[in-house]
Design an enzyme around this catalytic site. Structure first.
Site, PDB file in Angstrom:
ATOM      1  N   ASN A 283      40.703  41.566  84.890  1.00  0.00           N
ATOM      2  CA  ASN A 283      40.073  41.377  83.582  1.00  0.00           C
ATOM      3  C   ASN A 283      39.860  39.897  83.290  1.00  0.00           C
ATOM      4  OD1 ASN A 283      40.037  44.202  82.149  1.00  0.00           O
ATOM      5  ND2 ASN A 283      42.021  44.078  83.178  1.00  0.00           N
TER       6      ASN A 283
ATOM      7  N   LYS B 171      45.574  52.469  82.333  1.00  0.00           N
ATOM      8  CA  LYS B 171      45.489  51.996  80.957  1.00  0.00           C
ATOM      9  C   LYS B 171      44.064  52.185  80.461  1.00  0.00           C
ATOM     10  CE  LYS B 171      48.919  49.162  82.749  1.00  0.00           C
ATOM     11  NZ  LYS B 171      49.112  48.671  84.133  1.00  0.00           N
TER      12      LYS B 171
ATOM     13  N   LYS C  41      45.274  44.938  75.678  1.00  0.00           N
ATOM     14  CA  LYS C  41      45.521  43.638  76.303  1.00  0.00           C
ATOM     15  C   LYS C  41      44.456  43.310  77.341  1.00  0.00           C
ATOM     16  CE  LYS C  41      47.350  45.469  80.270  1.00  0.00           C
ATOM     17  NZ  LYS C  41      47.034  45.209  81.685  1.00  0.00           N
TER      18      LYS C  41
ATOM     19  N   SER D 220      44.943  50.141  94.264  1.00  0.00           N
ATOM     20  CA  SER D 220      46.012  49.171  94.480  1.00  0.00           C
ATOM     21  C   SER D 220      47.288  49.551  93.746  1.00  0.00           C
ATOM     22  CB  SER D 220      45.550  47.775  94.048  1.00  0.00           C
ATOM     23  OG  SER D 220      45.175  47.762  92.676  1.00  0.00           O
TER      24      SER D 220
ATOM     25  N   ALA E  58      49.893  44.948  91.011  1.00  0.00           N
ATOM     26  CA  ALA E  58      50.148  45.669  92.259  1.00  0.00           C
ATOM     27  C   ALA E  58      50.461  44.721  93.405  1.00  0.00           C
ATOM     28  CB  ALA E  58      48.945  46.542  92.603  1.00  0.00           C
TER      29      ALA E  58
ATOM     30  N   SER F 110      52.884  43.950  85.127  1.00  0.00           N
ATOM     31  CA  SER F 110      53.067  44.174  86.565  1.00  0.00           C
ATOM     32  C   SER F 110      51.721  44.201  87.270  1.00  0.00           C
ATOM     33  CB  SER F 110      53.805  45.493  86.803  1.00  0.00           C
ATOM     34  OG  SER F 110      53.159  46.547  86.107  1.00  0.00           O
TER      35      SER F 110
ATOM     36  N   ASP G  90      52.892  42.346  78.578  1.00  0.00           N
ATOM     37  CA  ASP G  90      51.729  42.756  79.358  1.00  0.00           C
ATOM     38  C   ASP G  90      50.526  41.866  79.056  1.00  0.00           C
ATOM     39  OD1 ASP G  90      50.481  44.300  81.232  1.00  0.00           O
ATOM     40  OD2 ASP G  90      50.653  46.182  80.152  1.00  0.00           O
TER      41      ASP G  90
ATOM     42  N   GLU H  31      39.165  47.393  83.608  1.00  0.00           N
ATOM     43  CA  GLU H  31      39.461  48.363  82.559  1.00  0.00           C
ATOM     44  C   GLU H  31      39.082  47.869  81.164  1.00  0.00           C
ATOM     45  OE1 GLU H  31      40.141  51.346  83.001  1.00  0.00           O
ATOM     46  OE2 GLU H  31      41.468  51.706  84.699  1.00  0.00           O
TER      47      GLU H  31
ATOM     48  N   SER I 173      44.776  39.029  87.803  1.00  0.00           N
ATOM     49  CA  SER I 173      44.168  39.832  86.748  1.00  0.00           C
ATOM     50  C   SER I 173      42.663  39.976  86.941  1.00  0.00           C
ATOM     51  CB  SER I 173      44.463  39.209  85.383  1.00  0.00           C
ATOM     52  OG  SER I 173      43.707  39.844  84.370  1.00  0.00           O
TER      53      SER I 173
END
Length: 339
Positions: free
Chosen positions: A254, A106, A189, A11, A138, A136, A242, A279, A252
């Protein structure tokens, strides 16, 4: 106009290809997955990871590593963090001296505790490296919603090249020499966002979220400053900016994975449900490795690791955070003496 190769067709790589094409650059997207390239060629859209974002006819697609690298003025490394080293090794034979590689993923490698740009420099030492990160998603970048990011590099002109490639009226890019601060902020983060999602999954409110974000940036600051980062970076787009977007956004992955774990799913069940790379899960252990190396205390990240890898209930992790020993909010603030 520059010829730019996007290494990774997820993405984020797809969204950045849209930005670069709109800026007039000649873009080629590479993926190791043949079926993914076939889908992109046939539909001009990543139907699985970025539905609704159409790709211009001028964008090219390939599974050929040499075609993706040779003759390109710059390469955008957008593969998930766990594939950066193997992908860099595969691409290295085709990279020419001074070719610019822009790392946009990241993460921190668990075994070596290296950041992604450090991995790229190790595997492709003849390349020029830079990073691009900031608050940001995607889903929004691909639709040209206003976003602001930071281009970082050891050399100013490399950062300014990245700025030139990407910047337009909907995609503002600043520059910075503090690459380590940017990468640590952008990586950790994701771990804090897992904690924020767990709090959401447990049904906690805004007070809890605000506490996690604020104390989370405190943990990121402690570690990053010990590693040589600058406070200004951590207080900027790639630090607190971020962190805010990753902890709060519906986009998100995460946060969503953390929410599912807060609702009782295991880490594996949550990742299977999200269906995209989370991630923060891959970065959590590495963060604790860095904490041990630099002698820093990361209580939130430590509890996230316990939930992820020791099957600790998220509610119990929150309880332990809330009942830690009493302490000052900031040890560097001194009381005024009263005579």
């Amino acid at each position: 106009m520059a010829k730019i190769g996007i290494i990774g067709a997820g993405s984020w790589g797809t969204a950045l290809a849209v930005v670069l094409e709109k800026n007039g650059h000649e873009v080629t997207i590479w993926s190791a997955i043949a079926s993914e390239i076939t889908m992109l060629k046939e539909h001009r859209e990543h139907k699985e990871k970025l539905p609704g974002v159409m790709l211009a006819d001028s964008i090219q697609f390939t599974t050929d590593k040499k075609q993706a690298v040779s003759g390109m003025e710059a390469l955008v490394f957008a593969v998930p963090s766990m594939y950066v080293r193997s992908t860099a090794k595969e691409m290295a034979p085709y990279v020419t001296d001074g070719q610019l590689i822009i790392s946009v993923a990241k993460g921190i490698e668990e075994d070596t505790l290296m950041t992604l740009s450090q991995i790229i420099r190790q595997e492709i030492p003849n390349a020029e490296t830079a990073v691009l990160c900031g608050p940001s998603h995607a889903e929004e970048v691909g639709r040209s919603m206003p976003s602001a990011l930071v281009a970082g590099a050891e050399r100013k002109d490399a950062a300014e090249r990245v700025q030139h490639y990407f910047m337009n009226e909907a995609f503002r890019v600043y520059t910075s020499p503090d690459v380590i601060g940017m990468e640590i902020g952008a990586s950790l983060k994701n771990v804090i966002a897992l904690a924020a999602g767990m709090a959401d999954g447990l049904g906690y409110g805004d007070n809890t979220k605000a506490a996690l974000i604020t104390r989370g940036i405190n943990e990121i600051d402690r570690l990053a400053l010990a590693m040589g980062a600058k406070y200004e970076t951590l207080n900027g787009l790639t630090g607190i900016g971020d962190l805010i977007v990753t902890c709060a956004s519906r986009h998100s992955r995460n946060r969503r994975a953390g929410m599912l774990m807060g609702q009782g799913l295991t880490m594996k069940e949550a990742m299977d449900e999200v269906k995209m790379v989370v991630e923060g899960v891959y970065c959590a252990k590495a963060a604790m490795g860095l904490a041990r190396k630099y002698g820093t205390d990361l209580p939130i990240i430590e509890q996230v690791n316990a939930v992820l890898f020791e099957d600790k209930p998220a509610k119990e992790a929150v309880y332990e955070l809330m009942t830690r020993d009493k302490k000052a909010e900031n040890d560097e603030l001194a009381w005024e003496s009263r005579g």
